[in-house]
Write an enzyme that holds these catalytic residues in place. Structure first.
Site, short mmCIF file in Angstrom:
data_model
loop_
_atom_site.label_atom_id
_atom_site.label_comp_id
_atom_site.label_asym_id
_atom_site.label_seq_id
_atom_site.Cartn_x
_atom_site.Cartn_y
_atom_site.Cartn_z
N GLU A 55 55.89 45.69 13.77
CA GLU A 55 57.00 45.21 14.71
C GLU A 55 58.77 45.78 14.02
OE1 GLU A 55 59.47 41.67 13.95
OE2 GLU A 55 57.36 40.90 13.00
N LYS A 119 68.31 42.87 18.95
CA LYS A 119 66.66 42.65 18.48
C LYS A 119 66.33 42.18 19.69
CE LYS A 119 65.01 38.10 16.65
NZ LYS A 119 65.10 36.93 16.36
N LYS A 197 56.25 29.98 11.81
CA LYS A 197 56.71 29.56 11.30
C LYS A 197 56.37 28.41 11.25
CE LYS A 197 59.67 33.66 10.66
NZ LYS A 197 59.09 34.60 11.53
#
Length: 792
Positions: A55, A119, A197
């Site tokens: 990515e 993004k 996360k």
């Protein structure tokens, strides 16, 4: 694991049809105005080699410039060192790119923080690509969801990343759920990450993935029994993983079954952060609670929530989260590459069992006298209609032998009819009017042709297939007056290397197809038995090998060169192939080897130089080879370093980019490095021997930046020579016709000067002049080089 009904039945399709009718797999998307797959990635996918998607939001919205460039280079090197091909995915100028060149990666990374750098998730791709047609060009880093989608469109099955998005705490009221999870439910790409996360709601994230029908497993990483799903910076989360995966072989088997069963959802393989970089769960829990509290107090939500919390975690952990983050990303990419490698082996075995040829592990064809169904060995395939023993090559030794790629290049320029609706781009899925030209190319061919044009005696060692393209290549070489005795014709199914470029009406590349696998099919034993035992290669003065060979074959060529005291030159070809100079780790050879004392000179550009340096750093070669330190120590570099003298000898911009410093670090392995800097010229960095006249020359004194300061006479080092050769004339707009073959021209003329007894620094200027000639012609090598014969 439970699978909800929605995962099994699509609306409007009967149960009978959805289960019993085989689903036709989606074909990979063809390159178009919105989507481009690099030549290297296309070639790897076509030949069934392991490809790993990477990515880019980590570069555009994670790490600052230039740290993001260093990380991008490191991660691509990790893939290459472990036997894979990296496919870094992002958006440049409104075009989705799968596989980015070093130049493109630097462009994207340097755009971090700019207003037009976005993004991008799945929902954003049509927006940024579509607006290009309206004159608005955006760059963007793709999230996990965006990367998965583009990887799938290209045909890539495995993706290595840092941490997955997930269900945010309090999502029952905010509905804040990452699109990454939905993408995993509908896109058959395997994601290797360190879980999600740890400030997210891990139990609910796993529940949501179950609802989406996503298979989730965690690598045991040496642990026994059931293991926890990792919590990103911590190895344990307190939540059991749905399944445990012992190793990469098991992971590859699961992926293979997933695709064989045509299950259209993805897989998530969680890889715990390396133990030495992990932060204890108890410590992270405290930090995360405080970061969330501050986010709530300041009313941070939505897309701003994750960046805010990550910044607070970095602050509250005193920066410890950053090295942990780097370590886990690198570990995930390494594991993803090994899984991709094992998957390629599984697919190759199945193809072989079903009677199909696998291009990834292509067995060399048997001697034509044997059955066409016979499988081959490590022994060389015989040339078509010949054997090694009846090859007839002139016994007159050439001055230079060049070993590497010979290819047939096709250029298809779109020539629209006046009635065509589209006057710029060719249409897909149909034929288009075009002007098609054919030429002979390939790095080694271009080098050999340039050297011959300036008067050197040259022989090219390469291979073609027993096909029309192969016969055309040999015929064209003969018409150019080049020797063809050492061109090996290999029987089918091996094919002549070909490169087909389809250009739009402005002659800008629309798409390209490359088939360059033929040299990779030739083993070192084939090289020795077929070519190097004949009188034809008796004591040439110079041997040049390009990086289109495998690592093992490169070693064979250079070992031969040293055995006959030839001057060995390495041409890296590309960032992707430059690392083939290294012997990569394998089960049979777990210790990486850099060919010390095999290569005398290399001609990388700045990107290839950086890749070589970073790969040597990744393989720990600067600290594991004692001879490296002896050479560096003998150079007598002052404790204050060489920054100031390097800035005077080269220029401050180069020094700030670390180019001369990287070259100096590689000198113990490659004692002379000519770094091609494009329009800025050439940088010569070399070790001087103890008796080199430059050490006592007044004229050369400005370029001798250090001299031996110890009594290590055995190492034979006298000093360090660094010199910049600027371009005499920078061509203006419209003067440059083609950049193809310019670097090859430079090396061909350089080698011709070296075999005439000239020093490197004495012939660089002429080689630069020759390269300028090729810039001004459509041919890879300008025929005007013949006018330079008198200068040598």
């Amino acid at each position: 694991m439970k699978f909800p009904q929605k995962a099994l039945i699509r609306p409007g399709i009967s149960l009978h049809k959805s289960i019993l009718s085989p689903k036709v797999p989606r074909r990979a998307l063809t390159n178009n105005g919105f989507f481009r797959v690099s030549d290297e990635v296309q070639e790897a996918l076509n030949s069934k080699r392991p490809v790993v998607a990477l990515e880019t939001t980590i570069y555009t919205h994670g790490f600052p410039y230039p740290e993001n460039v260093a990380l991008a280079s490191l991660l691509e090197s990790v893939v290459r060192v472990n036997g894979g091909v990296p496919a870094t995915i992002g958006i440049l100028d409104g075009v989705a790119r799968v596989g980015m060149s070093a130049e493109e990666l630097i462009r994207l990374a340097s755009s971090a923080g700019k207003e037009n750098t976005l993004k991008l998730s799945r929902r954003d791709l049509s927006y940024v690509c579509g607006l290009r047609l309206a004159g608005k060009e955006y760059n963007g880093g793709t999230t996990i969801a965006g990367t998965m989608l583009l990887a799938h469109l290209a045909g890539i099955k495995i993706f290595g990343t840092g941490g997955l998005g997930g269900v945010h705490r309090g999502a029952e009221s905010s509905m804040d759920i990452s699109a990454d999870l939905t993408e995993l439910g509908r896109t058959p790409v395997t994601v290797v990450s360190s879980g999600c996360k740890s400030f997210l709601d891990i139990p609910r994230t796993l529940e949501y993935l179950e609802t989406e029908g996503v298979g989730v497993g965690t690598f045991a990483d040496g642990r026994k029994g059931k293991v926890d799903f990792p919590a990103f910076w911590s190895r344990d989360s307190g939540v059991r993983s749905p399944t445990t995966i012992e190793n990469e072989i098991e992971a590859a088997a699961i992926i293979h079954a997933q695709h064989a069963l045509q299950i259209s959802s993805g897989l998530l393989f969680a890889n715990p952060v390396p133990a030495e970089a992990a932060i204890p769960k108890e410590t992270m829990d405290t930090i995360i609670e405080e970061a969330i509290r501050q986010a709530d107090a300041q009313g941070v939500s939505g897309k701003d929530n994750t960046p805010f919390i990550l910044a607070k975690i970095k602050e509250l952990s005193n920066g410890k989260s950053i090295p942990a983050n780097r370590a886990l990303i690198e570990s995930n990419v390494r594991r993803a590459t090994i899984v991709a490698r094992e998957l390629a082996i599984l697919e190759a075995k199945q193809a072989d069992a079903q009677g199909r040829t696998s291009a990834y592990l292509t067995p060399l064809p048997a001697n034509p006298s044997t059955s066409s169904e016979a499988r081959v060995h490590d022994t060389p395939p015989a040339a078509s209609r010949t054997t090694s023993s009846d090859i007839s090559i002139s016994e007159s030794p050439p001055d230079i032998i060049v070993a590497g790629a010979l290819a047939v290049d096709f250029s298809c320029d779109f020539a629209p009819l006046s009635s065509s609706q589209n006057q710029v781009d060719p249409s897909l899925h149909t034929s288009n009017p075009a002007v098609i030209s054919q030429s002979l190319g390939g790095v080694a061919h271009n080098i050999a042709k340039a050297a011959q044009l300036v008067g050197a005696s040259v022989r090219l060692y390469s291979a073609v297939g027993d096909d029309l393209s192969g016969r055309a290549a040999v015929s064209q070489m003969q018409s150019e007056g080049m020797q063809t005795e050492a061109i090996w014709t290999l029987p089918q199914p091996l094919r002549t290397a070909q490169y087909v470029a389809v250009n739009n009406a402005h002659k800008d590349l629309t798409m390209a197809m490359a088939d360059m696998s033929i040299l990779e099919s030739i083993t070192p034993s084939s090289i020795n038995e077929h070519w190097l035992t004949t009188p034809s290669t008796a004591k040439p003065k110079c041997l040049i090998a390009d990086a289109n060979w495998t690592s093992e074959s490169l070693q064979a060529w250079f070992q031969y060169g040293k055995s006959i005291n030839a001057f060995n030159i390495f041409e890296p070809v590309s960032t992707a192939k430059s690392t083939r100079l290294f012997s990569r780790p394998s089960p049979d050879n777990p210790t990486p080897i850099f060919p010390t004392n095999l290569v005398d000179l290399a001609t990388p550009n700045i990107y290839e130089l950086t890749t070589l340096h970073n790969t040597a750093l990744e393989l720990d070669l600067f600290s594991t080879f004692s001879s490296w330190f002896r050479v560096i120590d003998a150079l007598g570099i002052p404790s204050s370093g060489l920054r100031v003298p390097l800035a005077h000898t080269t220029n401050p911009e180069l020094v700030d980019a670390g180019i001369p410093q990287q070259a100096i670090k590689l000198l113990p392995f490659i004692p002379t490095i000519l770094t091609k800097l494009g329009s800025k010229g050439v940088l010569l960095t070399k070790l001087l021997k103890s008796d080199d006249p430059a050490l006592s020359s007044r004229e050369e004194a400005p370029y001798v930046l250090s001299r031996r300061s110890n009594n290590d006479n055995e190492i034979g080092v006298g000093g360090l020579y660094v010199r910049m050769f600027p371009t005499d004339k920078i061509l203006g707009e419209g003067e440059v016709v083609s950049v193809n073959g310019v670097g090859d021209t430079f090396l061909g003329v350089l080698s011709a000067g070296l075999v005439k007894g000239k020093k490197v620094e004495d012939v660089v200027g002429l080689a630069q002049r020759a390269a300028g000639m090729s810039l001004k012609t459509k041919d890879s090598v300008s025929g005007e080089l013949k006018t330079l014969i008198g200068y040598l």
